[in-house]
Design an enzyme around this catalytic site. Structure first.
Site, short mmCIF file in Angstrom:
data_model
loop_
_atom_site.label_atom_id
_atom_site.label_comp_id
_atom_site.label_asym_id
_atom_site.label_seq_id
_atom_site.Cartn_x
_atom_site.Cartn_y
_atom_site.Cartn_z
CE LYS A 1 11.74 20.16 -10.87
NZ LYS A 1 10.50 19.76 -10.38
CB SER B 1 13.22 23.08 -14.61
OG SER B 1 12.45 24.26 -14.71
CG HIS C 1 -1.72 -1.22 1.39
ND1 HIS C 1 -2.98 -1.43 0.86
CD2 HIS C 1 -1.40 -2.38 2.02
CE1 HIS C 1 -3.40 -2.63 1.18
NE2 HIS C 1 -2.45 -3.24 1.87
CD GLU D 1 8.78 12.53 -14.78
OE1 GLU D 1 8.02 13.22 -15.47
OE2 GLU D 1 9.69 13.01 -14.07
#
Ligand code: ARG
Length: 466
Positions: free
Chosen positions: A285, A279, A158, A292
């Site tokens: 960043k 970024s 979970h 992803e």
């Protein structure tokens, strides 16, 4: 006036431009060209055996096909988008190369069995390449598992910390998934490994083509036994799309873990610069874009499978033009998974695990609770009572803002309750929740004990041959 199409005889008018645009497959089936030439080469030899072509004719045709192959490899083919597909283009080019003799090449054959011959050859090669790419990724996972075998970390259910595991154990979970992917690929290969040439349009060829010879010549393991099924069947394509979809889901789950683990919240791993991006506005960043996309591209892989299954559903036998819709999803899925595996194989060795942080996290949030309950069970308490006592201890700790490790000896009875505390000395409690004990005790095949994980690494290295 017949149109210039190879099938134009009965037509008074050519196709409209939009019909051409809407129905063409050349833009994507061009990649079948080499397979098409191979299939045609075997067909020509079979036509000789069927006494349709003389040996001189066969030699000329084979020479023409070789010349086309040379042009193809040199990028010198001039494709005609008005000839619909790769098959009619190559047939037309053969006629250009060797003259009117080329017009005999399509004797006893239909594009319906021709396109499938090409596609089956293509899938067989693609599946073998995917298998090799999977093997490379497995190898990288095993190397990582070897390097980080004994690093404890929290195991999750979970997405809540559940029980400590070894990082090596977690990494090897992916090797298992990729091994099952290989089985799905092997099944796809077997499904594709059938010669359909000789089925012609749907009823079987009217020429005495020795199909067993063609199968052998093209390297197919079997010969299709029903011409109608043969030209209507796309199961080997859906098998490939299913195998790709499942691989995509494995890559997606991995991608998600990499995204989570490389976040500041987890801080378990850092991914090499070459596999992350910055970024355009936030200078600090470092984003895990590759991970992803390993996650994101799975949507399309799943969509491709559903797209073809949907197109197939309810199609009457045998060939329908709908079947042309098999290729774009197929090529897209095979390409997408292949590239994903390649980039993953390069990314994995750049992973740097923060082993200290993982070790510390392994015992946080009462991950030792099950083992404390097990210690009570060993003293004779029924598991359900032990579960309740430890649950009570967790609640006590939460009230006191403590964890098991920093409970004082005289707090244990208050935490566990009198009955349970009577069964375990504070020292025994401390021993039960020691990380090493928790890991070592899971000494069952498939368990996370260090010896078991080492055994699995050894098994994999032997099985995969390195
Ligand atoms: N371009 C077609 C395809 O890829 C070739 C087969 C066409 N056959 C036909 N009877 N129209 O499926």
């Amino acid at each position: 006036m017949p149109t210039h199409k190879p099938w134009g005889g009965r037509f008074q008018q050519g196709s409209s431009r939009l019909t051409e645009l809407y129905t063409e497959s050349l833009s994507y089936d061009r990649r079948l060209a080499l397979y098409d030439l191979r299939g045609t080469g075997s067909h020509v030899k079979a036509l000789h055996k069927a006494r349709v072509l003389t040996s001189t004719e066969v030699s000329k045709m084979i020479a023409g096909l070789k010349a086309l192959e040379k042009d193809l490899r040199a990028g010198k083919i001039k494709w005609d988008p008005f000839l619909e597909d790769v098959h009619m283009n190559l047939e037309t080019l053969l006629v250009k190369k060797i003259g009117p003799l080329g017009k005999k090449v399509h004797t006893g054959r239909s594009r319906n069995d021709q396109v499938l011959t090409d596609l089956r050859l293509y899938v067989k090669d693609a599946v073998l390449n995917l298998g090799l790419a999977l093997l490379q990724v497995q190898r990288q996972f095993i190397l990582l598992a070897e390097k980080y075998t004994n690093v404890p970390m929290p195991g999750y259910t979970h997405l809540q910390r559940a029980q400590p595991v070894l990082l090596g154990h977690h990494l090897l979970a992916y090797v298992e998934m990729f091994e099952r992917d290989k089985h799905r690929l092997a099944a796809t290969y077997e499904a594709a490994d059938v010669l359909v040439l000789g089925s012609a349009a749907l009823a079987g060829t009217a020429y005495a083509i020795p199909r067993e010879f063609v199968a052998k010549d093209l390297g197919f393991a079997a010969v299709s036994q029903n011409s109608m099924d043969a030209v209507a069947d796309r199961d080997f394509v859906t098998d490939a799309l299913y195998a790709c979809a499942v691989m995509g889901i494995h890559l997606s789950r991995l991608g998600e873990e990499l995204v989570l683990w490389s976040s500041s919240e987890f801080g378990f791993v850092s991914i090499g610069d070459a596999f992350t991006t910055g970024s355009s506005i936030m200078p600090q960043k470092k984003n895990s874009d590759v991970a992803e996309l390993l996650r994101g591209k799975s949507g399309r892989l799943l969509g491709n499978l559903v797209a073809l299954l949907t197109a197939l559903k309810g199609l009457p036998l045998t060939y329908n033009r709908d079947l042309q819709e098999d290729k774009e999803p197929l090529f897209d899925s095979l390409d997408t998974v292949y590239l994903g595996l390649q980039v993953l194989g390069d990314l994995l060795p750049t992973l740097q695990f923060n082993t200290e942080r993982m070790r510390r996290a392994a015992l946080e949030n009462f991950s030792a609770a099950t083992d404390l309950a097990d210690a009570l069970v060993k003293k004779g308490l029924p598991f359900r009572d032990a579960h309740a006592a430890v649950g009570q201890a967790v609640a006590y700790c939460e009230r006191q803002l403590k964890n098991f490790e920093n409970l004082l000896p005289d707090e244990w009875p208050r935490a566990l309750g009198k009955k349970a505390a009577g069964l375990l000395t504070p020292l025994e409690c401390t021993k039960a929740i020691r990380l090493e004990n928790i890991l070592n005790i899971r000494n069952v095949t498939g368990g996370t004990a260090p010896g078991q994980v080492q055994k699995q690494i050894g098994r994999w290295k032997k099985k995969l041959g390195f």
